[in-house]
Design an enzyme around this catalytic site. Structure first.
Site, PDB file in Angstrom:
ATOM      1  CD  GLU A   1       1.448  -5.648   5.767  1.00  0.00           C
ATOM      2  OE1 GLU A   1       2.201  -6.585   6.116  1.00  0.00           O
ATOM      3  OE2 GLU A   1       0.793  -5.660   4.724  1.00  0.00           O
TER       4      GLU A   1
ATOM      5  N   GLY B   1       0.478  -4.962   0.848  1.00  0.00           N
ATOM      6  CA  GLY B   1      -0.708  -5.014  -0.017  1.00  0.00           C
ATOM      7  C   GLY B   1      -0.430  -5.707  -1.351  1.00  0.00           C
TER       8      GLY B   1
ATOM      9  CB  ALA C   1      -0.866  -0.013   1.246  1.00  0.00           C
TER      10      ALA C   1
ATOM     11  CD  GLU D   1      -2.623  -7.464   2.801  1.00  0.00           C
ATOM     12  OE1 GLU D   1      -2.122  -6.339   2.562  1.00  0.00           O
ATOM     13  OE2 GLU D   1      -3.443  -7.663   3.704  1.00  0.00           O
TER      14      GLU D   1
HETATM   15  N1  COA Z   1       4.594   3.160  -0.503  1.00  0.00           N
HETATM   16  C1  COA Z   1       5.006   4.336  -1.029  1.00  0.00           C
HETATM   17  N2  COA Z   1       6.154   4.462  -1.717  1.00  0.00           N
HETATM   18  C2  COA Z   1       6.920   3.372  -1.880  1.00  0.00           C
HETATM   19  C3  COA Z   1       6.545   2.104  -1.366  1.00  0.00           C
HETATM   20  C4  COA Z   1       5.315   2.027  -0.649  1.00  0.00           C
HETATM   21  N3  COA Z   1       4.878   0.873  -0.157  1.00  0.00           N
HETATM   22  N4  COA Z   1       7.522   1.213  -1.678  1.00  0.00           N
HETATM   23  C5  COA Z   1       8.444   1.888  -2.382  1.00  0.00           C
HETATM   24  N5  COA Z   1       8.096   3.190  -2.500  1.00  0.00           N
HETATM   25  C6  COA Z   1       8.820   4.259  -3.198  1.00  0.00           C
HETATM   26  C7  COA Z   1      10.012   4.751  -2.380  1.00  0.00           C
HETATM   27  O1  COA Z   1       9.601   5.694  -1.405  1.00  0.00           O
HETATM   28  C8  COA Z   1      10.865   5.356  -3.478  1.00  0.00           C
HETATM   29  O2  COA Z   1      10.326   6.609  -3.834  1.00  0.00           O
HETATM   30  P1  COA Z   1      11.281   7.892  -4.063  1.00  0.00           P
HETATM   31  O3  COA Z   1      12.180   7.498  -5.207  1.00  0.00           O
HETATM   32  O4  COA Z   1      10.332   9.006  -4.414  1.00  0.00           O
HETATM   33  O5  COA Z   1      12.035   8.088  -2.793  1.00  0.00           O
HETATM   34  C9  COA Z   1      10.643   4.416  -4.658  1.00  0.00           C
HETATM   35  O6  COA Z   1       9.404   3.762  -4.386  1.00  0.00           O
HETATM   36  C10 COA Z   1      11.710   3.368  -4.820  1.00  0.00           C
HETATM   37  O7  COA Z   1      11.815   2.644  -3.606  1.00  0.00           O
HETATM   38  P2  COA Z   1      13.208   2.479  -2.791  1.00  0.00           P
HETATM   39  O8  COA Z   1      12.893   2.248  -1.358  1.00  0.00           O
HETATM   40  O9  COA Z   1      14.136   3.594  -3.119  1.00  0.00           O
HETATM   41  O10 COA Z   1      13.780   1.144  -3.477  1.00  0.00           O
HETATM   42  P3  COA Z   1      14.794   0.087  -2.836  1.00  0.00           P
HETATM   43  O11 COA Z   1      15.208  -0.812  -3.944  1.00  0.00           O
HETATM   44  O12 COA Z   1      15.842   0.778  -2.041  1.00  0.00           O
HETATM   45  O13 COA Z   1      13.892  -0.757  -1.783  1.00  0.00           O
HETATM   46  C11 COA Z   1      11.921  -1.955  -1.047  1.00  0.00           C
HETATM   47  C12 COA Z   1      12.839  -1.552  -2.239  1.00  0.00           C
HETATM   48  C13 COA Z   1      10.719  -2.652  -1.632  1.00  0.00           C
HETATM   49  C14 COA Z   1      12.693  -2.891  -0.112  1.00  0.00           C
HETATM   50  C15 COA Z   1      11.508  -0.671  -0.276  1.00  0.00           C
HETATM   51  O14 COA Z   1      10.996   0.262  -1.227  1.00  0.00           O
HETATM   52  C16 COA Z   1      10.450  -0.912   0.764  1.00  0.00           C
HETATM   53  O15 COA Z   1      10.747  -1.422   1.833  1.00  0.00           O
HETATM   54  N6  COA Z   1       9.189  -0.504   0.481  1.00  0.00           N
HETATM   55  C17 COA Z   1       8.083  -0.567   1.411  1.00  0.00           C
HETATM   56  C18 COA Z   1       7.604  -1.986   1.562  1.00  0.00           C
HETATM   57  C19 COA Z   1       6.503  -2.043   2.611  1.00  0.00           C
HETATM   58  O16 COA Z   1       6.704  -1.817   3.772  1.00  0.00           O
HETATM   59  N7  COA Z   1       5.313  -2.388   2.130  1.00  0.00           N
HETATM   60  C20 COA Z   1       4.167  -2.553   2.978  1.00  0.00           C
HETATM   61  C21 COA Z   1       3.371  -1.310   3.048  1.00  0.00           C
HETATM   62  S1  COA Z   1       1.991  -1.534   4.122  1.00  0.00           S
END
Ligand code: COA
Length: 257
Positions: free
Chosen positions: A133, A110, A65, A113
């Site tokens: 989460e 999400g 999400a 999910e």
């Molecule tokens: N919501 C909003 N933005 C998100 C996102 C999310 N769930 N997941 C990734 N993004 C965005 C990042 O903020 C970043 O944006 P920016 O370039 O404007 O800063 C962009 O996507 C790229 O992500 P980034 O974190 O730089 O890539 P990475 O390769 O370093 O890491 C992940 C990849 C997937 C490990 C990391 O993005 C992450 O942990 N995301 C969240 C996962 C999460 O907790 N999901 C559950 C949500 S309830």
């Protein structure tokens, strides 16, 4: 027509691509709006016989999400957000036409999910699954605690949900989350291949399989539903065509009724 997804139709397979690659295809309000309309179309459009949900780019299916929408939520808004997500994902789960997740990278929160709501999952070798989460002080809000537990069992679900650990595509296949794993370039072709095969079967029978499996119940209720649905198949021309074709040693020509 859509802001955040792409759709295309190929061989009666609707390919729905979540298209926010710069945000790793995170599910914001617009994605839910678009997905809702696209799934309605899968239900209603006779030109569509099945669907694939996948993510744009090579890195992510859906990284969760959209966390940027979480900061200002109070309890009632968060409850509403969760209920809305459930509604869309329930629609995917209960679609009378097959919907398969082609998981091409991160499927987190999400995103995991969303994949779990599909009828089954094919994954690429670089896919990663997880419910992180708890890292945000949250629990899954789009069915994860329920669908993951049903799929992998209580103890594995507890570990994944409480640790927030990510698992590889191979591990996801070993625990029954992903049915098959392919090199990235083969993921979509293989997903289309299985759906083309399914599309060659009687559509009403396929939709009744979905209904019975979704309503799995190890008590007599589950068996009773199967008995009822089996009987209903005999009201279709396709059931007669299937048996006739077998006895006449020819391929069936199913009409979908
Ligand atoms: N919501 C909003 N933005 C998100 C996102 C999310 N769930 N997941 C990734 N993004 C965005 C990042 O903020 C970043 O944006 P920016 O370039 O404007 O800063 C962009 O996507 C790229 O992500 P980034 O974190 O730089 O890539 P990475 O390769 O370093 O890491 C992940 C990849 C997937 C490990 C990391 O993005 C992450 O942990 N995301 C969240 C996962 C999460 O907790 N999901 C559950 C949500 S309830």
């Amino acid at each position: 027509m859509y802001q955040t997804i792409l759709t295309s139709l190929e061989n009666a397979i609707c390919i729905i691509t979540i298209n926010r690659p710069d945000k790793l295809n995170a599910l914001n309000n617009e994605v839910f709006n678009d997905l809702d309309v696209a799934i309605d179309d899968v239900y209603k459009n006779p030109e569509i016989r099945s669907a694939i949900i996948t993510g744009a780019g090579t890195k992510a299916f859906v990284a969760g999400a959209d966390i940027s929408e979480f900061l200002e939520l109070d309890t009632s808004e968060a409850t509403e957000l969760s209920a809305r997500g459930h509604k869309v994902f329930d629609k995917i789960e209960n679609s009378p036409k097959p919907i398969v997740a082609a998981v091409n990278g991160f499927a987190l929160g999400g995103g995991c999910e969303l994949a779990l709501a599909c009828h089954f999952i094919y994954a690429s070798e670089n896919a990663k699954f997880g419910q992180p989460e708890v890292n945000l002080g949250l629990i899954p809000g789009y069915g994860g605690t329920q669908r993951l537990t049903q799929l992998v069992g209580r103890n594995l679900a507890m570990e994944l949900l409480m640790s927030g650990n990510m698992i590889s595509a191979k591990e996801a296949m070993e625990i029954g989350v992903a049915n098959k794993v392919f090199p990235p370039e083969e993921l979509l072709p293989k997903t289309k291949e299985i759906l083309s095969l399914i599309q060659s079967k009687a559509p009403v029978a396929v939709s009744k399989v979905i209904e019975c499996v979704n309503n799995f119940d190890h008590t007599q209720q589950g068996y009773d539903l199967e008995i009822k649905k089996f009987g209903e198949c005999f009201a279709t021309g396709d059931a007669k065509e299937g048996a006739s074709a077998f006895l006449e040693k020819r391929k069936p020509n199913f009409k979908g009724n």
